[in-house]
Design an enzyme around this catalytic site. Structure first.
Site, mmCIF file in Angstrom:
data_model
loop_
_atom_site.group_PDB
_atom_site.id
_atom_site.type_symbol
_atom_site.label_atom_id
_atom_site.label_comp_id
_atom_site.label_asym_id
_atom_site.label_seq_id
_atom_site.Cartn_x
_atom_site.Cartn_y
_atom_site.Cartn_z
ATOM 1 N N ASN A 37 -123.408 -57.349 8.278
ATOM 2 C CA ASN A 37 -124.305 -57.131 7.147
ATOM 3 C C ASN A 37 -124.826 -58.487 6.659
ATOM 4 O OD1 ASN A 37 -125.521 -56.499 4.678
ATOM 5 N ND2 ASN A 37 -123.567 -56.229 3.629
ATOM 6 N N GLU A 80 -115.035 -55.333 -9.804
ATOM 7 C CA GLU A 80 -115.588 -53.998 -10.022
ATOM 8 C C GLU A 80 -114.564 -53.020 -10.590
ATOM 9 O OE1 GLU A 80 -117.671 -52.513 -6.584
ATOM 10 O OE2 GLU A 80 -118.900 -54.322 -6.419
ATOM 11 N N TYR A 136 -113.850 -47.301 7.041
ATOM 12 C CA TYR A 136 -114.707 -47.397 8.222
ATOM 13 C C TYR A 136 -114.786 -46.034 8.910
ATOM 14 C CZ TYR A 136 -114.058 -52.388 7.480
ATOM 15 O OH TYR A 136 -114.027 -53.637 6.923
ATOM 16 N N CYS A 158 -120.759 -54.200 1.432
ATOM 17 C CA CYS A 158 -119.791 -54.039 2.518
ATOM 18 C C CYS A 158 -118.361 -54.311 2.045
ATOM 19 C CB CYS A 158 -120.157 -54.925 3.703
ATOM 20 S SG CYS A 158 -120.445 -56.649 3.290
ATOM 21 N N HIS A 159 -118.197 -54.980 0.912
ATOM 22 C CA HIS A 159 -116.854 -55.253 0.380
ATOM 23 C C HIS A 159 -116.166 -53.971 -0.080
ATOM 24 C CE1 HIS A 159 -119.608 -55.481 -3.080
ATOM 25 N NE2 HIS A 159 -118.581 -55.061 -3.819
#
Length: 191
Positions: free
Chosen positions: A132, A167, A104, A140-141
């Site tokens: 989001n 991922e 962030y 956003c993850h």
């Protein structure tokens, strides 16, 4: 006055049911069942319509994503509703590569630099990220706490963990990934 109509369709993902929303042409929402702020940007009731081309294309995108492919965000017409600040944050999220993370605070630094201001609040950035409306596709993850913690995901930390693991992110060693700064090279090429 013509009343605006929004449409929805459901998608059964490997990590839970997803509701997809559209204005008829653009993708306007994608939320996990029970997600915080579910549908908050859609101010009217959504009508079920599984025949829209945007839903077909979004489901195809999700199918490819969940089978390990890396579909491009640009393949889908996105129209998230939000303030200019939130939209700016969401645009930055779209630049985070598949399988990479940033914090962030990193995004706050980017915005401060873009706006030529001394400092931007990481909490304000977190608020924008949490709101989001197009989860997964606007990734956003891929944003973590400054200490490498998995924090602040509206779809739940368990879902965030599953997406990152899908991922190929080593969730157990996120602090080390943060120190490596690999994810930030796409935004700060000289980091």
């Amino acid at each position: 006055m013509e009343q605006k109509i929004n449409f929805k369709s459901c998608y059964n993902s490997p990590i839970g049911n997803i509701t997809i929303a559209s204005d008829g042409k653009n993708l306007t929402g994608l939320w996990f069942e029970g997600q915080k702020y579910f549908g908050y940007t859609i101010n009217i009731k959504m009508a079920e319509n599984n025949k829209l081309e945007i839903f077909k294309n979004t489901k195809n995108w999700l199918d490819r994503y969940f089978t390990g492919k890396r579909p491009e965000i640009s393949e889908l017409p996105l129209a998230p509703t939000g303030s200019d600040f939130r939209k700016n944050v969401w645009q930055i999220l779209c630049k985070i590569p598949y399988g990479k993370v940033c914090t962030y605070g990193d995004i706050a630094q980017i915005i401060a630099k873009e706006q030529n201001i001394g400092k931007m609040s990481a909490q304000a950035v977190g608020g924008a990220i949490g709101h989001n409306p197009i989860s997964i596709i606007i990734p956003c993850h891929r944003v973590i706490g400054s200490n490498g913690s998995l924090t602040g995901y509206a779809g739940g930390i368990n879902t965030k963990t599953k997406l990152l693991e899908h991922e190929g992110v080593d969730v157990e060693n996120l602090l080390e990934l943060k120190k490596d700064k690999q994810a930030l090279r796409f935004i700060f090429p000289h980091s």
